[in-house]
Design a protein around this motif. Structure first.
Motif, mmCIF file in Angstrom:
data_model
loop_
_atom_site.group_PDB
_atom_site.id
_atom_site.type_symbol
_atom_site.label_atom_id
_atom_site.label_comp_id
_atom_site.label_asym_id
_atom_site.label_seq_id
_atom_site.Cartn_x
_atom_site.Cartn_y
_atom_site.Cartn_z
ATOM 1 N N LEU A 163 0.827 -1.202 0.000
ATOM 2 C CA LEU A 163 0.000 0.000 0.000
ATOM 3 C C LEU A 163 0.866 1.259 0.000
ATOM 4 O O LEU A 163 0.619 2.204 -0.760
ATOM 5 C CB LEU A 163 -0.930 0.005 1.214
ATOM 6 N N ASP A 164 1.894 1.281 0.839
ATOM 7 C CA ASP A 164 2.766 2.454 0.896
ATOM 8 C C ASP A 164 3.484 2.677 -0.431
ATOM 9 O O ASP A 164 3.677 3.825 -0.869
ATOM 10 C CB ASP A 164 3.780 2.310 2.029
ATOM 11 N N LEU A 165 3.868 1.591 -1.086
ATOM 12 C CA LEU A 165 4.508 1.714 -2.390
ATOM 13 C C LEU A 165 3.531 2.282 -3.410
ATOM 14 O O LEU A 165 3.870 3.202 -4.181
ATOM 15 C CB LEU A 165 5.015 0.347 -2.860
ATOM 16 N N ALA A 166 2.323 1.761 -3.441
ATOM 17 C CA ALA A 166 1.325 2.262 -4.384
ATOM 18 C C ALA A 166 1.027 3.737 -4.130
ATOM 19 O O ALA A 166 0.923 4.535 -5.075
ATOM 20 C CB ALA A 166 0.042 1.436 -4.272
ATOM 21 N N ALA A 167 0.916 4.113 -2.865
ATOM 22 C CA ALA A 167 0.608 5.505 -2.527
ATOM 23 C C ALA A 167 1.699 6.462 -2.995
ATOM 24 O O ALA A 167 1.419 7.617 -3.331
ATOM 25 C CB ALA A 167 0.399 5.636 -1.019
ATOM 26 N N SER A 168 2.934 5.986 -3.039
ATOM 27 C CA SER A 168 4.047 6.846 -3.464
ATOM 28 C C SER A 168 3.937 7.230 -4.939
ATOM 29 O O SER A 168 4.609 8.156 -5.393
ATOM 30 C CB SER A 168 5.381 6.143 -3.209
ATOM 31 N N HIS A 169 3.091 6.536 -5.701
ATOM 32 C CA HIS A 169 2.912 6.828 -7.118
ATOM 33 C C HIS A 169 1.678 7.688 -7.395
ATOM 34 O O HIS A 169 1.382 7.979 -8.564
ATOM 35 C CB HIS A 169 2.799 5.520 -7.910
ATOM 36 N N VAL A 170 0.972 8.098 -6.340
ATOM 37 C CA VAL A 170 -0.228 8.911 -6.523
ATOM 38 C C VAL A 170 0.171 10.340 -6.864
ATOM 39 O O VAL A 170 0.775 11.043 -6.052
ATOM 40 C CB VAL A 170 -1.111 8.879 -5.257
ATOM 41 N N LYS A 171 -0.150 10.766 -8.080
ATOM 42 C CA LYS A 171 0.117 12.137 -8.523
ATOM 43 C C LYS A 171 -0.689 12.386 -9.799
ATOM 44 O O LYS A 171 -1.103 11.440 -10.483
ATOM 45 C CB LYS A 171 1.596 12.358 -8.781
ATOM 46 N N PRO A 172 -0.936 13.640 -10.137
ATOM 47 C CA PRO A 172 -1.685 13.929 -11.363
ATOM 48 C C PRO A 172 -1.014 13.316 -12.588
ATOM 49 O O PRO A 172 0.216 13.311 -12.711
ATOM 50 C CB PRO A 172 -1.667 15.460 -11.426
ATOM 51 N N GLY A 173 -1.842 12.772 -13.492
ATOM 52 C CA GLY A 173 -1.343 12.204 -14.727
ATOM 53 C C GLY A 173 -1.134 10.712 -14.720
ATOM 54 O O GLY A 173 -0.974 10.089 -15.777
ATOM 55 N N VAL A 174 -1.127 10.095 -13.533
ATOM 56 C CA VAL A 174 -0.940 8.649 -13.416
ATOM 57 C C VAL A 174 -2.290 7.963 -13.599
ATOM 58 O O VAL A 174 -3.294 8.380 -13.020
ATOM 59 C CB VAL A 174 -0.332 8.290 -12.042
#
Length: 391
Positions: free
Chosen positions: A157-168
């Motif tokens: 979950l923490d890894l996935a959250a690190s990729h949360v940003k506009p455009g993804v």
């Protein structure tokens, strides 16, 4: 992943019994993977389903007809400039969210990874067989397995959250979760569970739960719930959090905090002897005080070698959950909180995506909990997020 045990009110628009919590499921909907089609009795079912009678062609059966996404025509106004499309163009969406198909192909899990019993058929046979049994008391060895699978879930979950940003895209986050899961020798529990097509549930803005990852790109101001579940060494782990995408408005912050704080209050009362029905009594006052409502149709659930097991745990006050907590029990609490006063929801024609009935935003947080001799252990606890607290 929220329990899909039948805790839905009667779906008959003409119910004469006050639309109570119902357990009679439409068999055709079950086969198609449509969730929430429950009725309080044969009278309501027959009046709203063409499965048994031809008298209701314009009511319930329309759900069966639209569940399979259509292919777009070349001049279809639902085709986007990038070639993605909305397969449910005539559906009355409640908010701004729209699906963006096509879905990517089903992701592959290597053969050497152990998998649960529903992987091939989509039917959780063990869950069906053990439905209605009392909550399991896990042995010390099983409790250690739960600690391990939940620790892995927190990492993912923490890894996935690190990729949360506009455009993804949400499909990209699904790929991140899928790969991280199999790299740890685990199976992504949602994949083909009752036909669910992806490895993680991603729910954005007004989507309450069970959003299907697709080609939509995250936008500045969105909020997204990432619901990670995995199967490792014979046990399932389950957790989720809601995250801001860039800068979000005050209402988004409020609904995220309401869900997190209400979960915190619920965890505080967990200990041997505590009643499951009191969990909702701890959650709902927090949500209401912050101008929000508690979703009633989905529950927390027992979790162990089964993805969803007893007990079912409602998150609203004055519920009728039975039983008390005992050392060795493992379950989730996962309040789904809607902005405003409405707790009602609708399902998209995909049979999974549940959204607020009024189009307002929703947030959810989930932990897997183990009752110990002296209290409770949160097996999925993560770092305290500064955006959710004032201190």
């Amino acid at each position: 992943m929220s329990s899909i045990a039948p805790t839905v009110t009667c779906q008959s628009s003409d119910c004469k019994n006050g639309r109570p919590i119902s357990r009679l499921e439409c068999p055709t909907c079950n086969k198609l993977g449509i969730k929430g089609s429950f009725f309080c009795g044969q009278e309501c079912f027959k009046a709203n389903s063409q499965c048994l009678t031809p008298c209701a062609q314009k009511t319930h059966k329309i759900i069966h007809d639209i569940v399979t996404p259509r292919q777009p025509l070349l001049d279809d106004p639902n085709i986007n400039p990038d070639g993605t499309f909305n397969p449910f163009g005539t559906f009355n969406f409640t908010g701004t969210m729209r699906p963006r198909y096509p879905l990517s192909p089903k992701r592959v899990v290597p053969d050497h990874i152990p998998r649960p019993d529903y992987v091939e058929t989509g039917i959780p046979t063990s869950e069906v067989r053990k439905q209605g049994q009392p909550p399991r008391i896990l042995s010390p060895a099983e409790q250690e397995k739960m600690r391990t699978v939940c620790r892995l879930g927190r990492e993912i979950l923490d890894l996935a959250a690190s990729h949360v940003k506009p455009g993804v895209t949400t499909d990209f986050i699904d790929e991140i979760v899928h790969n991280a899961t199999i790299e740890r020798g685990a199976y992504p529990s949602p994949l083909n569970y009752r036909g669910y097509p992806k490895s993680v549930c991603l729910s954005i803005n007004e989507v309450i739960c069970h959003g299907i990852p697709d080609q939509r790109k995250l936008q500045e101001g969105d909020i997204i719930n990432i619901d990670v579940s995995l199967y490792y060494d014979g046990m399932h782990g389950d957790l989720n959090e809601t995250y801001p995408v860039g800068r979000v408005d005050d209402d988004s912050i409020k609904v995220m905090r309401a869900s997190r704080h209400s979960l915190d209050e619920a965890i505080k009362l967990c200990k041997p002897g505590a009643l499951f029905r009191d969990i909702g009594k701890a959650i709902e006052p927090v949500a209401r005080a912050m101008g929000c409502a508690v979703v009633r149709q989905y529950t927390g659930h027992g979790i162990n070698d089964l993805f969803h097991a007893s007990p079912n745990i409602p998150h609203y006050a004055k519920n009728r959950a039975v039983g008390a907590m005992r050392p060795g029990m493992c379950f989730t609490i996962e309040p789904m909180i809607n902005l405003g006063s409405s707790w009602d929801l609708i399902h998209w024609p995909d049979g999974w995506t549940a959204t607020t009935a009024d189009g307002k935003r929703s947030a959810q947080f989930e932990e897997t909990l183990l009752i110990t001799e002296t209290g409770v252990e949160s097996l999925t606890a993560g770092p305290r997020r500064a955006d959710l607290y004032d201190d």
